[in-house]
Design a protein around this motif. Structure first.
Motif, PDB file in Angstrom:
ATOM      1  N   ARG A   1       0.829  -1.216   0.000  1.00 14.33           N
ATOM      2  CA  ARG A   1       0.000   0.000   0.000  1.00 14.33           C
ATOM      3  C   ARG A   1       0.860   1.260   0.000  1.00 14.33           C
ATOM      4  O   ARG A   1       0.428   2.305  -0.433  1.00 14.33           O
ATOM      5  N   ARG A   2       2.091   1.134   0.521  1.00 13.77           N
ATOM      6  CA  ARG A   2       2.955   2.312   0.591  1.00 13.77           C
ATOM      7  C   ARG A   2       3.746   2.536  -0.695  1.00 13.77           C
ATOM      8  O   ARG A   2       4.474   3.507  -0.816  1.00 13.77           O
ATOM      9  N   VAL A   3       3.632   1.607  -1.631  1.00 15.27           N
ATOM     10  CA  VAL A   3       4.308   1.780  -2.922  1.00 15.27           C
ATOM     11  C   VAL A   3       3.551   2.825  -3.734  1.00 15.27           C
ATOM     12  O   VAL A   3       2.335   2.750  -3.865  1.00 15.27           O
ATOM     13  N   LYS A   4       4.290   3.800  -4.254  1.00 15.89           N
ATOM     14  CA  LYS A   4       3.645   4.859  -5.034  1.00 15.89           C
ATOM     15  C   LYS A   4       3.673   4.502  -6.516  1.00 15.89           C
ATOM     16  O   LYS A   4       4.702   4.197  -7.091  1.00 15.89           O
ATOM     17  N   ARG A   5       2.518   4.557  -7.122  1.00 14.98           N
ATOM     18  CA  ARG A   5       2.312   4.109  -8.488  1.00 14.98           C
ATOM     19  C   ARG A   5       3.205   4.833  -9.504  1.00 14.98           C
ATOM     20  O   ARG A   5       3.674   4.233 -10.459  1.00 14.98           O
ATOM     21  N   HIS A   6       3.442   6.105  -9.285  1.00 15.80           N
ATOM     22  CA  HIS A   6       4.154   6.890 -10.306  1.00 15.80           C
ATOM     23  C   HIS A   6       5.631   7.084  -9.989  1.00 15.80           C
ATOM     24  O   HIS A   6       6.297   7.911 -10.589  1.00 15.80           O
ATOM     25  N   ARG A   7       6.146   6.293  -9.046  1.00 19.55           N
ATOM     26  CA  ARG A   7       7.567   6.359  -8.704  1.00 19.55           C
ATOM     27  C   ARG A   7       8.281   5.156  -9.280  1.00 19.55           C
ATOM     28  O   ARG A   7       7.657   4.140  -9.608  1.00 19.55           O
ATOM     29  N   THR A   8       9.621   5.253  -9.388  1.00 15.71           N
ATOM     30  CA  THR A   8      10.392   4.037  -9.649  1.00 15.71           C
ATOM     31  C   THR A   8      11.255   3.765  -8.424  1.00 15.71           C
ATOM     32  O   THR A   8      11.608   4.681  -7.682  1.00 15.71           O
ATOM     33  N   TYR A   9      11.572   2.491  -8.237  1.00 18.10           N
ATOM     34  CA  TYR A   9      12.294   2.056  -7.048  1.00 18.10           C
ATOM     35  C   TYR A   9      13.494   1.202  -7.428  1.00 18.10           C
ATOM     36  O   TYR A   9      13.410   0.391  -8.354  1.00 18.10           O
ATOM     37  N   THR A  10      14.583   1.362  -6.688  1.00 20.91           N
ATOM     38  CA  THR A  10      15.664   0.381  -6.775  1.00 20.91           C
ATOM     39  C   THR A  10      15.235  -0.829  -5.944  1.00 20.91           C
ATOM     40  O   THR A  10      14.251  -0.773  -5.191  1.00 20.91           O
ATOM     41  N   VAL A  11      16.005  -1.917  -6.069  1.00 15.95           N
ATOM     42  CA  VAL A  11      15.706  -3.120  -5.282  1.00 15.95           C
ATOM     43  C   VAL A  11      15.664  -2.776  -3.783  1.00 15.95           C
ATOM     44  O   VAL A  11      14.726  -3.150  -3.070  1.00 15.95           O
ATOM     45  N   SER A  12      16.666  -2.021  -3.316  1.00 15.74           N
ATOM     46  CA  SER A  12      16.722  -1.691  -1.886  1.00 15.74           C
ATOM     47  C   SER A  12      15.567  -0.801  -1.461  1.00 15.74           C
ATOM     48  O   SER A  12      14.990  -0.974  -0.384  1.00 15.74           O
ATOM     49  N   GLU A  13      15.233   0.159  -2.312  1.00 10.20           N
ATOM     50  CA  GLU A  13      14.121   1.058  -1.974  1.00 10.20           C
ATOM     51  C   GLU A  13      12.793   0.305  -1.908  1.00 10.20           C
ATOM     52  O   GLU A  13      11.982   0.533  -1.007  1.00 10.20           O
ATOM     53  N   LEU A  14      12.606  -0.596  -2.859  1.00  6.45           N
ATOM     54  CA  LEU A  14      11.353  -1.362  -2.858  1.00  6.45           C
ATOM     55  C   LEU A  14      11.292  -2.279  -1.636  1.00  6.45           C
ATOM     56  O   LEU A  14      10.236  -2.447  -1.015  1.00  6.45           O
ATOM     57  N   ALA A  15      12.452  -2.855  -1.285  1.00  4.78           N
ATOM     58  CA  ALA A  15      12.511  -3.703  -0.094  1.00  4.78           C
ATOM     59  C   ALA A  15      12.123  -2.896   1.145  1.00  4.78           C
ATOM     60  O   ALA A  15      11.329  -3.339   1.979  1.00  4.78           O
ATOM     61  N   ARG A  16      12.676  -1.680   1.234  1.00  5.70           N
ATOM     62  CA  ARG A  16      12.427  -0.860   2.415  1.00  5.70           C
ATOM     63  C   ARG A  16      10.951  -0.481   2.506  1.00  5.70           C
ATOM     64  O   ARG A  16      10.323  -0.589   3.551  1.00  5.70           O
ATOM     65  N   VAL A  17      10.386  -0.037   1.395  1.00  6.90           N
ATOM     66  CA  VAL A  17       9.023   0.479   1.439  1.00  6.90           C
ATOM     67  C   VAL A  17       7.996  -0.631   1.656  1.00  6.90           C
ATOM     68  O   VAL A  17       6.922  -0.399   2.204  1.00  6.90           O
ATOM     69  N   THR A  18       8.342  -1.870   1.266  1.00  5.41           N
ATOM     70  CA  THR A  18       7.397  -2.972   1.463  1.00  5.41           C
ATOM     71  C   THR A  18       7.728  -3.798   2.708  1.00  5.41           C
ATOM     72  O   THR A  18       6.985  -4.712   3.054  1.00  5.41           O
ATOM     73  N   GLY A  19       8.869  -3.476   3.351  1.00  4.80           N
ATOM     74  CA  GLY A  19       9.194  -4.148   4.600  1.00  4.80           C
ATOM     75  C   GLY A  19       9.731  -5.559   4.447  1.00  4.80           C
ATOM     76  O   GLY A  19       9.500  -6.420   5.301  1.00  4.80           O
ATOM     77  N   VAL A  20      10.439  -5.816   3.347  1.00  2.00           N
ATOM     78  CA  VAL A  20      11.052  -7.138   3.157  1.00  2.00           C
ATOM     79  C   VAL A  20      12.557  -6.957   2.955  1.00  2.00           C
ATOM     80  O   VAL A  20      13.056  -5.838   2.858  1.00  2.00           O
ATOM     81  N   HIS A  21      13.282  -8.069   2.873  1.00  2.00           N
ATOM     82  CA  HIS A  21      14.709  -8.006   2.583  1.00  2.00           C
ATOM     83  C   HIS A  21      14.959  -7.795   1.091  1.00  2.00           C
ATOM     84  O   HIS A  21      14.133  -8.192   0.260  1.00  2.00           O
ATOM     85  N   ASP A  22      16.109  -7.230   0.774  1.00  2.00           N
ATOM     86  CA  ASP A  22      16.496  -7.065  -0.637  1.00  2.00           C
ATOM     87  C   ASP A  22      16.396  -8.400  -1.380  1.00  2.00           C
ATOM     88  O   ASP A  22      15.968  -8.465  -2.523  1.00  2.00           O
ATOM     89  N   HIS A  23      16.829  -9.448  -0.704  1.00  2.00           N
ATOM     90  CA  HIS A  23      16.818 -10.775  -1.326  1.00  2.00           C
ATOM     91  C   HIS A  23      15.411 -11.149  -1.803  1.00  2.00           C
ATOM     92  O   HIS A  23      15.237 -11.748  -2.862  1.00  2.00           O
ATOM     93  N   THR A  24      14.422 -10.804  -0.988  1.00  2.00           N
ATOM     94  CA  THR A  24      13.031 -11.130  -1.347  1.00  2.00           C
ATOM     95  C   THR A  24      12.630 -10.428  -2.636  1.00  2.00           C
ATOM     96  O   THR A  24      11.970 -11.009  -3.499  1.00  2.00           O
ATOM     97  N   VAL A  25      13.072  -9.173  -2.790  1.00  2.00           N
ATOM     98  CA  VAL A  25      12.743  -8.447  -4.025  1.00  2.00           C
ATOM     99  C   VAL A  25      13.389  -9.155  -5.223  1.00  2.00           C
ATOM    100  O   VAL A  25      12.783  -9.277  -6.294  1.00  2.00           O
ATOM    101  N   ARG A  26      14.606  -9.650  -5.040  1.00  2.00           N
ATOM    102  CA  ARG A  26      15.259 -10.371  -6.150  1.00  2.00           C
ATOM    103  C   ARG A  26      14.499 -11.653  -6.487  1.00  2.00           C
ATOM    104  O   ARG A  26      14.406 -12.038  -7.645  1.00  2.00           O
ATOM    105  N   VAL A  27      13.954 -12.306  -5.458  1.00  2.00           N
ATOM    106  CA  VAL A  27      13.134 -13.500  -5.701  1.00  2.00           C
ATOM    107  C   VAL A  27      11.885 -13.109  -6.499  1.00  2.00           C
ATOM    108  O   VAL A  27      11.487 -13.803  -7.433  1.00  2.00           O
ATOM    109  N   TRP A  28      11.295 -11.970  -6.161  1.00  2.00           N
ATOM    110  CA  TRP A  28      10.104 -11.513  -6.905  1.00  2.00           C
ATOM    111  C   TRP A  28      10.463 -11.294  -8.371  1.00  2.00           C
ATOM    112  O   TRP A  28       9.676 -11.623  -9.259  1.00  2.00           O
TER     113      TRP A  28
END
Ligand SMILES: [Zn+2]
Length: 158
Positions: free
Chosen positions: A8-35
């Motif tokens: 819900r905290r992800v903003k539709r019109h932004r772009t995110y690095t792996v680390s930024e997306l991990a931070r905003v969704t509350g997961v580890h960087d590794h999880t974003v790479r799995v996604w």
């Protein structure tokens, strides 16, 4: 281990690095790479990897739906198509996590995205009645009628 990603905290019109997306969704960087391996699209040609907020929301919402809607033993949920799919060529790989549970992976027959799901060893017989299950970690095949010459290489790109 079971972090529930908060998109819900992800903003539709932004772009995110792996680390930024991990931070905003509350997961580890590794999880974003799995996604990303599971079908989260990245913006092409961008280094470092960038993910659009819109795509992250789409992917995470589809993932939530997939968890609520089991596909049954013969199908996988393709995050790219957002549909349950039977594995391409009727083949899947089983990678055990331990003695009782592991991961089944197969390719989507429509978009070739790698599809994964958990499977218990106890239920593998049910799965193997519907597809050919291979053990790239070195166990013998469950499906004795399978053709051993069907050697495939898509198990490697994990
Ligand atoms: Zn697909």
């Amino acid at each position: 281990m079971n972090h529930r990603a908060d998109f819900r905290r992800v903003k539709r019109h932004r772009t995110y690095t792996v680390s930024e997306l991990a931070r905003v969704t509350g997961v580890h960087d590794h999880t974003v790479r799995v996604w990303i391996k599971a079908g989260l699209a990245v913006l092409s040609d961008a280094r470092p990897i960038l993910i659009s907020g819109e795509e992250a929301k789409r992917f995470l919402a589809a993932r939530r739906v997939a968890r609520k809607r089991p596909c049954g033993p013969g199908r996988f949920y393709c995050f790219r198509c957002r549909e349950p799919r039977e594995p391409a060529l009727g083949m899947a790989d089983y990678i055990p996590f331990d003695d009782t549970i592991g991961n089944l992976s197969a390719l989507c027959p429509v978009c070739s995205t790698v599809m994964n799901k958990r499977a218990s060893l106890a239920r593998l017989g049910v799965v193997a009645a519907r597809m050919e299950v291979a053990f790239p970690m070195g166990r013998t095949r469950l499906n004795e009628s399978s053709d051993p010459s069907l050697n495939r290489d898509f198990g490697k790109d994990r």
